[in-house]
Design a protein around this motif. Structure first.
Motif, PDB file in Angstrom:
ATOM      1  N   VAL A   1      47.113  36.624  29.337  1.00 18.54           N
ATOM      2  CA  VAL A   1      47.280  35.200  29.546  1.00 18.54           C
ATOM      3  C   VAL A   1      46.038  34.461  29.305  1.00 18.54           C
ATOM      4  O   VAL A   1      45.805  33.374  28.515  1.00 18.54           O
ATOM      5  CB  VAL A   1      48.297  34.712  30.541  1.00 18.54           C
ATOM      6  CG1 VAL A   1      48.248  33.176  30.762  1.00 18.54           C
ATOM      7  CG2 VAL A   1      49.626  35.371  30.364  1.00 18.54           C
ATOM      8  N   ALA A   2      45.147  34.814  30.171  1.00 18.18           N
ATOM      9  CA  ALA A   2      43.753  34.328  30.444  1.00 18.18           C
ATOM     10  C   ALA A   2      42.849  35.429  30.305  1.00 18.18           C
ATOM     11  O   ALA A   2      42.254  35.742  31.465  1.00 18.18           O
ATOM     12  CB  ALA A   2      43.609  33.548  31.780  1.00 18.18           C
TER      13      ALA A   2
ATOM     14  N   ASP B   1      55.348  35.553  35.546  1.00 15.57           N
ATOM     15  CA  ASP B   1      53.932  35.071  35.528  1.00 15.57           C
ATOM     16  C   ASP B   1      52.999  35.945  35.750  1.00 15.57           C
ATOM     17  O   ASP B   1      52.219  36.099  36.717  1.00 15.57           O
ATOM     18  CB  ASP B   1      53.939  34.002  36.914  1.00 15.57           C
ATOM     19  CG  ASP B   1      52.613  33.369  36.801  1.00 15.57           C
ATOM     20  OD1 ASP B   1      51.862  33.087  35.809  1.00 15.57           O
ATOM     21  OD2 ASP B   1      52.366  32.861  37.641  1.00 15.57           O
TER      22      ASP B   1
ATOM     23  N   THR C   1      50.961  38.226  28.519  1.00 13.80           N
ATOM     24  CA  THR C   1      51.673  37.172  28.214  1.00 13.80           C
ATOM     25  C   THR C   1      53.154  37.926  27.909  1.00 13.80           C
ATOM     26  O   THR C   1      53.431  38.965  27.792  1.00 13.80           O
ATOM     27  CB  THR C   1      51.428  36.689  26.491  1.00 13.80           C
ATOM     28  OG1 THR C   1      51.499  37.858  25.708  1.00 13.80           O
ATOM     29  CG2 THR C   1      49.940  36.312  26.549  1.00 13.80           C
TER      30      THR C   1
ATOM     31  N   HIS D   1      53.413  39.572  24.647  1.00 15.67           N
ATOM     32  CA  HIS D   1      52.968  40.940  24.689  1.00 15.67           C
ATOM     33  C   HIS D   1      53.938  41.990  25.296  1.00 15.67           C
ATOM     34  O   HIS D   1      54.212  43.008  24.601  1.00 15.67           O
ATOM     35  CB  HIS D   1      51.669  41.040  25.263  1.00 15.67           C
ATOM     36  CG  HIS D   1      50.931  42.357  24.991  1.00 15.67           C
ATOM     37  ND1 HIS D   1      50.245  42.678  24.189  1.00 15.67           N
ATOM     38  CD2 HIS D   1      51.004  43.480  26.070  1.00 15.67           C
ATOM     39  CE1 HIS D   1      49.657  43.912  24.114  1.00 15.67           C
ATOM     40  NE2 HIS D   1      50.202  44.551  25.061  1.00 15.67           N
TER      41      HIS D   1
ATOM     42  N   SER E   1      54.326  38.046  40.143  1.00 17.69           N
ATOM     43  CA  SER E   1      53.343  38.029  39.226  1.00 17.69           C
ATOM     44  C   SER E   1      52.825  39.481  38.925  1.00 17.69           C
ATOM     45  O   SER E   1      53.815  40.262  38.759  1.00 17.69           O
ATOM     46  CB  SER E   1      52.329  37.598  40.232  1.00 17.69           C
ATOM     47  OG  SER E   1      51.860  38.624  41.118  1.00 17.69           O
TER      48      SER E   1
END
Length: 269
Positions: free
Chosen positions: A129-130, A198, A202, A205, A225
């Motif tokens: 994601v990041a 979360d 992603t 993915h 998470s």
């Protein structure tokens, strides 16, 4: 308590627990067997657990040269052959899930069923994601303190070796793995793909991983998470046990799993 196995690639620390069919737990990057603490009691009640710590992790020493998932999968194959003594179920979390995938590709005869938790099949730049988060990870950064403590407490290489390991694992995340849908389609083991809603990677993915596998189920755990096995242990343990015990999936209204039409029959009829 654990012991060392003298594998061809590296002298590998492992622990065992429970009885029954063999189940190998593959920890995440920078982690040790301690991170499976929430799963071990439930899983050991039904299976013989084997918990190897990979090269440069936990009690297992580092090796020369770059770290690669392919080499770690080779170590896992050797572990299955020499310590487990044959095929087993694999449950891999994060980096452990990648190693499980590559093990199944290398030696399908040694893998029965798999659970992949928070796993990727492409480098961080394409899956996270990041991905820029890797730029903040340095051996002495606050974000690495938990992993640094795990390493220092267990590594036979000593605390001064931590920076070298930290840099090489992060380099591995930046460039590996490099699987594609064609590779994933060759995995034969029935696989449960699991992630938090979360997670680090992603959802797209994770869905792509699920869709590309030949025989897969998908679980996205709400309110969780990348640490979903610690955050939702009861749910995670139940899903793992259900998947390992199940046979063929049978649903009332299959779409992706719908059988191919009989020869000569119009699929649109």
């Amino acid at each position: 308590m654990g012991d060392y196995a003298d594998l061809p690639g590296v002298r590998t620390w492992y622990e065992t627990e429970g009885s029954g069919d063999p189940l190998v737990l593959l920890h995440g990057g920078f982690c040790t067997n301690d991170t499976w603490g929430a799963q071990r009691p439930d899983l050991a009640a039904s299976y013989r657990l084997y918990l190897p710590e990979r090269r440069a992790h936990g009690h297992t020493p580092d090796v020369e040269g770059p770290l690669s998932y392919t080499d770690m999968a080779g170590d896992t194959v050797a572990f299955l052959e020499s310590v487990v003594g044959g095929p087993a179920h694999l449950v891999g979390w994060s980096d452990g899930g990648i190693v499980a995938l590559l093990t199944a590709l290398a030696r399908s005869d040694l893998v029965r069923r798999m659970v992949l938790i928070g796993a990727t099949f492409r480098p961080a730049s394409e899956a996270f994601v990041a991905p820029e988060m890797l730029d903040a990870l340095t051996p002495d950064s606050a974000e690495m303190a938990f992993f640094r403590e795990l390493y220092v407490a267990a590594s036979p290489d000593g605390p001064d070796h931590w920076p070298a390991v930290a840099r090489r694992v992060i380099d591995m995340w930046r460039t590996q793995p490099t699987l594609d849908a064609g590779d994933l389609a060759a995995v034969r083991a029935p696989t449960l793909v699991m992630a938090g809603d979360d997670d680090l990677m992603t959802l797209e993915h994770t869905a792509a991983l699920y869709r590309a596998l030949h025989d897969a189920r998908l679980a996205v755990v709400p309110g969780a998470s990348h640490l979903v096995p610690l955050e939702k242990p009861a749910e995670v343990d139940r899903m793992i046990l259900d998947h390992l015990a199940d046979g063929e999936v049978g649903t009332m209204m299959p779409v992706l799993r719908a059988p191919d039409p009989a020869p000569g029959r119009d699929a649109t009829a």
